[in-house]
Scaffold this active site. Structure first.
Site, mmCIF file in Angstrom:
data_model
loop_
_atom_site.group_PDB
_atom_site.id
_atom_site.type_symbol
_atom_site.label_atom_id
_atom_site.label_comp_id
_atom_site.label_asym_id
_atom_site.label_seq_id
_atom_site.Cartn_x
_atom_site.Cartn_y
_atom_site.Cartn_z
ATOM 1 C CB SER A 13 79.329 38.429 28.050
ATOM 2 O OG SER A 13 80.115 37.660 27.159
ATOM 3 C CE1 TYR A 17 84.151 40.203 30.597
ATOM 4 C CE2 TYR A 17 83.787 38.262 29.227
ATOM 5 C CZ TYR A 17 83.570 39.608 29.490
ATOM 6 O OH TYR A 17 82.765 40.352 28.651
HETATM 7 P P1 NDP Z 1 85.695 48.385 24.824
HETATM 8 O O1 NDP Z 1 86.995 48.067 25.498
HETATM 9 O O2 NDP Z 1 85.734 48.878 23.437
HETATM 10 O O3 NDP Z 1 84.886 49.435 25.726
HETATM 11 C C1 NDP Z 1 84.837 49.327 27.113
HETATM 12 C C2 NDP Z 1 84.321 50.631 27.712
HETATM 13 O O4 NDP Z 1 84.237 50.462 29.144
HETATM 14 C C3 NDP Z 1 85.250 51.813 27.449
HETATM 15 O O5 NDP Z 1 84.478 52.935 27.098
HETATM 16 C C4 NDP Z 1 85.936 52.037 28.791
HETATM 17 O O6 NDP Z 1 86.198 53.423 28.977
HETATM 18 C C5 NDP Z 1 84.845 51.577 29.764
HETATM 19 N N1 NDP Z 1 85.426 51.202 31.053
HETATM 20 C C6 NDP Z 1 86.210 50.129 31.327
HETATM 21 N N2 NDP Z 1 86.611 50.164 32.616
HETATM 22 C C7 NDP Z 1 86.035 51.275 33.161
HETATM 23 C C8 NDP Z 1 86.068 51.860 34.453
HETATM 24 N N3 NDP Z 1 86.750 51.309 35.455
HETATM 25 N N4 NDP Z 1 85.380 53.000 34.662
HETATM 26 C C9 NDP Z 1 84.680 53.579 33.668
HETATM 27 N N5 NDP Z 1 84.599 53.081 32.416
HETATM 28 C C10 NDP Z 1 85.286 51.945 32.168
HETATM 29 O O7 NDP Z 1 84.838 47.039 24.943
HETATM 30 P P2 NDP Z 1 83.329 46.686 24.471
HETATM 31 O O8 NDP Z 1 82.642 47.855 23.922
HETATM 32 O O9 NDP Z 1 83.417 45.457 23.676
HETATM 33 O O10 NDP Z 1 82.716 46.275 25.886
HETATM 34 C C11 NDP Z 1 81.562 46.874 26.441
HETATM 35 C C12 NDP Z 1 80.885 45.866 27.341
HETATM 36 O O11 NDP Z 1 80.453 44.758 26.559
HETATM 37 C C13 NDP Z 1 81.764 45.276 28.432
HETATM 38 O O12 NDP Z 1 80.990 45.160 29.607
HETATM 39 C C14 NDP Z 1 82.144 43.906 27.885
HETATM 40 O O13 NDP Z 1 82.425 42.996 28.922
HETATM 41 C C15 NDP Z 1 80.873 43.550 27.163
HETATM 42 N N6 NDP Z 1 80.963 42.539 26.105
HETATM 43 C C16 NDP Z 1 81.871 42.663 25.080
HETATM 44 C C17 NDP Z 1 81.911 41.702 24.084
HETATM 45 C C18 NDP Z 1 82.903 41.739 22.987
HETATM 46 O O14 NDP Z 1 83.162 40.683 22.374
HETATM 47 N N7 NDP Z 1 83.460 42.909 22.632
HETATM 48 C C19 NDP Z 1 80.949 40.589 24.068
HETATM 49 C C20 NDP Z 1 80.066 40.559 25.200
HETATM 50 C C21 NDP Z 1 80.061 41.510 26.158
HETATM 51 P P3 NDP Z 1 87.535 54.043 29.584
HETATM 52 O O15 NDP Z 1 88.657 53.126 29.251
HETATM 53 O O16 NDP Z 1 87.613 55.400 28.938
HETATM 54 O O17 NDP Z 1 87.258 54.155 31.033
HETATM 55 C C1 8X3 Z 2 83.064 38.883 25.517
HETATM 56 C C2 8X3 Z 2 82.805 37.679 24.697
HETATM 57 O O1 8X3 Z 2 83.276 35.186 24.515
HETATM 58 O O2 8X3 Z 2 85.190 36.680 24.669
HETATM 59 O O3 8X3 Z 2 82.189 38.937 26.586
HETATM 60 O O4 8X3 Z 2 83.845 36.231 26.583
HETATM 61 S S1 8X3 Z 2 83.828 36.401 25.155
#
Ligand code: NDP
Ligand code: 8X3
Length: 255
Positions: free
Chosen positions: A143, A156
């Site tokens: 991220s 985080y």
């Molecule tokens: P979402 O919440 O939409 O998706 C997160 C996914 O992670 C879900 O499919 C969830 O599945 C899975 N997950 C979470 N915890 C677990 C667990 N313990 N075991 C298995 N699966 C898990 O978020 P995003 O798509 O935005 O996030 C995806 C990645 O991108 C993350 O690592 C996040 O930190 C990162 N990210 C996101 C940003 C944003 O602004 N959205 C920016 C930068 C990075 P389920 O709940 O079914 O287990």
């Molecule tokens: C998710 C983006 O800026 O909210 O990783 O941390 S931020």
């Protein structure tokens, strides 16, 4: 003509992971999709198999539980012909956004166990497939929070800085096996991320994206697909992708 590669995507039940599943399926890849929400995995598998005719395997487990991870991978090993070309270590989350002195231990543990330990368990379980093949690609979703800290980001941010460091380190460890390692660092993207972070508070989650156009899950999936389809001799090590209206982790141009 069909591309018969297989991508293993963690966290495919929403957001980036789900969008990646769709993009890779559309481009002819077979998939292993994972997450904890069984119903979502099943309906995504049905949708993709019906639309594109790919082979989609679902594995429902919690990345925080190493026993569950290993049991899931043992199931895959029963498929004699399976090779894994790409692991997208995407499952992750933020929980809470308060100062360190008010932080909840449970929230900290959820982030550390999912974002760091989960990624390590997955990598340890899948890397042997790639080492045996003498090729493969691991894409770790870090991220902008893994490049710059921001107020209330504390644990985080630390978990994503760890992903950034692990990507660099894994690349060194795995280079002799021809395995590529890419670190992807997105800025604000509208998925279920903020809903999870703010524990189901829809209004606070929505407000995060007020006044500017955030990235979409499809923007990230398209980028990951590009990274995953470079020629064999080319690796993109590190890629930061931001909304045009976001200059850093804290500077937004909002209307
Ligand atoms: P979402 O919440 O939409 O998706 C997160 C996914 O992670 C879900 O499919 C969830 O599945 C899975 N997950 C979470 N915890 C677990 C667990 N313990 N075991 C298995 N699966 C898990 O978020 P995003 O798509 O935005 O996030 C995806 C990645 O991108 C993350 O690592 C996040 O930190 C990162 N990210 C996101 C940003 C944003 O602004 N959205 C920016 C930068 C990075 P389920 O709940 O079914 O287990
Ligand atoms: C998710 C983006 O800026 O909210 O990783 O941390 S931020």
């Amino acid at each position: 003509m069909k591309n018969l590669k297989t991508a293993f995507i963690t966290g495919a039940t929403s957001g980036f992971g789900e969008a990646c599943a769709k993009t890779f399926a559309e481009n002819g890849w077979n998939l292993v999709i994972t997450g904890r929400r069984h119903d979502r995995l099943t309906s995504l598998k049905e949708e993709l198999e019906m639309q594109f005719g790919n082979e989609v395997t679902t594995l429902c487990f919690d990345v925080r539980n190493q026993e569950e991870v290993n049991e899931a991978i043992d199931k895959l090993k029963e498929k004699a012909d399976l090779s894994i070309d790409l692991l997208i270590n995407n499952a992750g989350l933020a929980v809470g956004r308060g100062p360190i002195q008010d932080g909840l231990t449970d929230d900290w543990e959820r982030m550390i166990d999912t974002n760091i330990k989960g990624l390590l368990y997955m990598t340890k379980a899948i890397a042997p497939f790639m080492i045996a093949q003498r090729k493969g690609h691991i894409i770790n979703i870090s991220s902008i929070a893994g490049k710059e800290v921001y107020p209330g980001g504390n644990v985080y941010c630390a978990s994503k800085f760890a992903v950034d460091a692990l990507s660099k380190s894994m690349r060194i460890d795995l280079v002799e096996f021809g395995i590529k390692v890419t670190n992807i660092a997105p800025g604000a993207a509208e998925t279920e991320f903020s809903l999870v972070r703010f524990k189901g508070d829809e209004e606070t989650a929505k407000n995060v994206y007020n006044g500017f156009e955030p990235l979409s899950a499809e923007d990230i999936a398209e980028t990951i697909y590009f990274v995953a389809t470079r020629p064999a001799h080319v690796t993109i090590n590190d890629l930061t992708i931001m909304p045009t209206a976001q200059a850093s982790s804290t500077v937004f141009h909002k209307k």
